[in-house]
Design a protein around this motif. Sequence first.
Motif, mmCIF file in Angstrom:
data_model
loop_
_atom_site.group_PDB
_atom_site.id
_atom_site.type_symbol
_atom_site.label_atom_id
_atom_site.label_comp_id
_atom_site.label_asym_id
_atom_site.label_seq_id
_atom_site.Cartn_x
_atom_site.Cartn_y
_atom_site.Cartn_z
ATOM 1 N N ALA A 148 82.951 -41.516 -79.481
ATOM 2 C CA ALA A 148 82.001 -40.414 -79.977
ATOM 3 C C ALA A 148 80.824 -40.671 -78.962
ATOM 4 O O ALA A 148 80.157 -40.046 -78.147
ATOM 5 N N ALA A 149 80.183 -41.809 -78.804
ATOM 6 C CA ALA A 149 79.062 -42.123 -77.903
ATOM 7 C C ALA A 149 79.642 -41.545 -76.519
ATOM 8 O O ALA A 149 78.334 -41.018 -75.730
ATOM 9 N N MET A 150 80.529 -41.729 -76.362
ATOM 10 C CA MET A 150 81.271 -42.093 -74.581
ATOM 11 C C MET A 150 80.888 -40.223 -74.243
ATOM 12 O O MET A 150 80.520 -39.077 -73.295
ATOM 13 N N THR A 151 81.999 -39.387 -75.643
ATOM 14 C CA THR A 151 81.483 -38.423 -75.457
ATOM 15 C C THR A 151 79.976 -36.819 -75.075
ATOM 16 O O THR A 151 80.030 -36.225 -74.386
ATOM 17 N N VAL A 152 79.355 -38.200 -75.773
ATOM 18 C CA VAL A 152 77.647 -37.673 -76.026
ATOM 19 C C VAL A 152 77.106 -37.753 -74.761
ATOM 20 O O VAL A 152 76.061 -36.937 -74.028
ATOM 21 N N LEU B 290 75.473 -35.302 -69.234
ATOM 22 C CA LEU B 290 74.082 -35.286 -69.389
ATOM 23 C C LEU B 290 73.689 -36.642 -69.600
ATOM 24 O O LEU B 290 72.609 -37.109 -68.208
ATOM 25 N N PHE B 291 73.424 -37.560 -70.322
ATOM 26 C CA PHE B 291 72.728 -38.588 -70.031
ATOM 27 C C PHE B 291 72.755 -39.844 -69.276
ATOM 28 O O PHE B 291 72.245 -39.974 -68.307
ATOM 29 N N LEU B 292 74.714 -39.785 -69.224
ATOM 30 C CA LEU B 292 75.135 -40.689 -67.929
ATOM 31 C C LEU B 292 74.422 -40.600 -66.720
ATOM 32 O O LEU B 292 73.873 -41.276 -65.404
ATOM 33 N N PRO B 293 74.580 -39.031 -66.230
ATOM 34 C CA PRO B 293 74.798 -38.079 -65.161
ATOM 35 C C PRO B 293 73.644 -38.936 -64.874
ATOM 36 O O PRO B 293 72.529 -38.864 -63.826
#
Length: 293
Positions: free
Chosen positions: A88-92, A96-99
Amino acid sequence: MSSRERAASTADGRGVRGGRPAGGTVQLLGNEMATQFRRRRTWAMLGALALIPILIAIAIRLVGGSNPGRGPAFLDQIAGNGLFVGLAAMTVAIPLFLPLTVSVASGDAIAGEAGHGTLRYLLLAPAGRVRLLVVKYLFAAAFCIAGTLTVVVVGSLAGWALFPVGPVTLLSGAQVSVGEGLIRLLAIAAYVSVSLLGLSAIGLFFSTLTTVPIGAMAATAILAVTAQIVGAIPQLEALHPWLFTDRWLEFADLLRSPMVWDSFAGNAVLQAGYVLVFGGAAIARFVTKDVLS
């Protein structure tokens, strides 16, 4: 010590000693990795990524599971199995956050050195420009891996601490052991890391265009958001397969039995194309650039 002397000293510790290569590319890469992963900003970005699964786990623990079909993927399954916190955290984090963090890491690569006045000293070694670009890109790639692993590992630990953990039910309906579930989580982390390699090359290219790091970072992050917006517009469907963001969320094949690697391979080919194009553009720009700082 003057600012110019401090800059020379900084560059000296990162692979240039007395104007000569300090051990070649391998040592330069080691110096770069050590320097960047000691920076507070790097750890602050990884810490921010770690907060995503922690907040998700705490919210579900306090409030309870969400209604099926609402919220991020896998969110409604967390209460039954804590391993889904990482998913779930990965899909969140992917949209935005990783990019955003990857944009900072790659956009600062060359522009940051120019902004601090150390770039000229890093280029004292013969034929140092291409080598420096390769080393900077390898750090950006390493940060992609570190970021995705942070989300998955912290998510798994948070899920293990707050929820029951057991066999994982895959999208195909089959169940696998906890150990195999963890292996599939690592495979998803690898998939997402590969997904971000094209963005890293774009950020490196933008970083060669300016001496203002924030400009390169912002341009990279804005392009990532724009590509996702274009990918969500049905009328622009012809462009979708060419977008570097097109396959970012297609890791579901790794949650089937048996695992299907077609999406992974297709994503890798797509990202390799962006690495070649923007990596080549970065080299063409940087080798002809008049470095004044």
